[in-house]
Design a protein around this motif. Structure first.
Motif, PDB file in Angstrom:
ATOM      1  N   LEU A  27       0.867  -1.170   0.000  1.00 60.95           N
ATOM      2  CA  LEU A  27       0.000   0.000   0.000  1.00 60.95           C
ATOM      3  C   LEU A  27       0.906   1.222   0.000  1.00 60.95           C
ATOM      4  O   LEU A  27       1.699   1.405   0.916  1.00 60.95           O
ATOM      5  N   VAL A  32       1.283   5.302  -0.031  1.00 59.03           N
ATOM      6  CA  VAL A  32       0.635   6.578   0.261  1.00 59.03           C
ATOM      7  C   VAL A  32       1.416   7.656  -0.484  1.00 59.03           C
ATOM      8  O   VAL A  32       2.630   7.748  -0.348  1.00 59.03           O
ATOM      9  N   ALA A  86      -4.082   6.782  -1.837  1.00 61.41           N
ATOM     10  CA  ALA A  86      -3.513   5.458  -1.563  1.00 61.41           C
ATOM     11  C   ALA A  86      -3.625   4.616  -2.829  1.00 61.41           C
ATOM     12  O   ALA A  86      -4.606   4.717  -3.563  1.00 61.41           O
ATOM     13  N   LEU A 121      -6.217   9.275   7.301  1.00 59.68           N
ATOM     14  CA  LEU A 121      -5.292   8.390   6.611  1.00 59.68           C
ATOM     15  C   LEU A 121      -4.794   7.276   7.524  1.00 59.68           C
ATOM     16  O   LEU A 121      -4.761   6.105   7.128  1.00 59.68           O
ATOM     17  N   LEU A 150      -5.207   3.205   7.093  1.00 59.14           N
ATOM     18  CA  LEU A 150      -4.095   2.258   7.131  1.00 59.14           C
ATOM     19  C   LEU A 150      -4.330   1.168   8.169  1.00 59.14           C
ATOM     20  O   LEU A 150      -4.071  -0.012   7.914  1.00 59.14           O
TER      21      LEU A 150
END
Length: 106
Positions: free
Chosen positions: A11, A13, A32, A63, A67
């Motif tokens: 993932l 960012v 993302a 954010l 996550l």
């Protein structure tokens, strides 16, 4: 996104608008995306499949919550525009290459 992370994607960012502190909160624009470990394949996170608008996060709190929901046990967030940080879901066999990523966009 969860299924891609389970398949070995990372993932990533990306900071689209530099962060600034207002009172006791940080604001900016982050997106993302799921990226293959070799960096060749990427998939953007969108708000819905029918509209295909890229989902943006406007606060660090939002954010970090995202996550955590994706299974990340730590959060590294780029504060400068263009910055990128990669995260991996726990349970991978080999340790991933996470952290800052140097990328040249055209």
């Amino acid at each position: 996104m969860r299924s891609l992370l389970a398949d070995g994607y990372l993932l990533e960012v990306v900071c689209k608008e530099g962060a600034e502190k207002r009172h006791n909160s940080w604001y900016g624009t982050w997106v993302a995306r799921a990226v293959a470990e070799d960096g060749r394949t990427d998939k953007m996170l969108v708000t819905s499949r029918s509209i295909l608008k890229v989902r943006e996060f406007k606060t660090i709190v939002g954010l970090v919550s995202f996550l955590a929901e994706m299974g990340c046990t730590s959060a590294s967030i780029p504060l400068l525009e263009g910055g990128r940080e990669r995260h991996a879901a726990p349970g991978r066999v080999a340790p991933p290459r996470t952290g800052p990523v140097l990328v040249k966009d055209s």
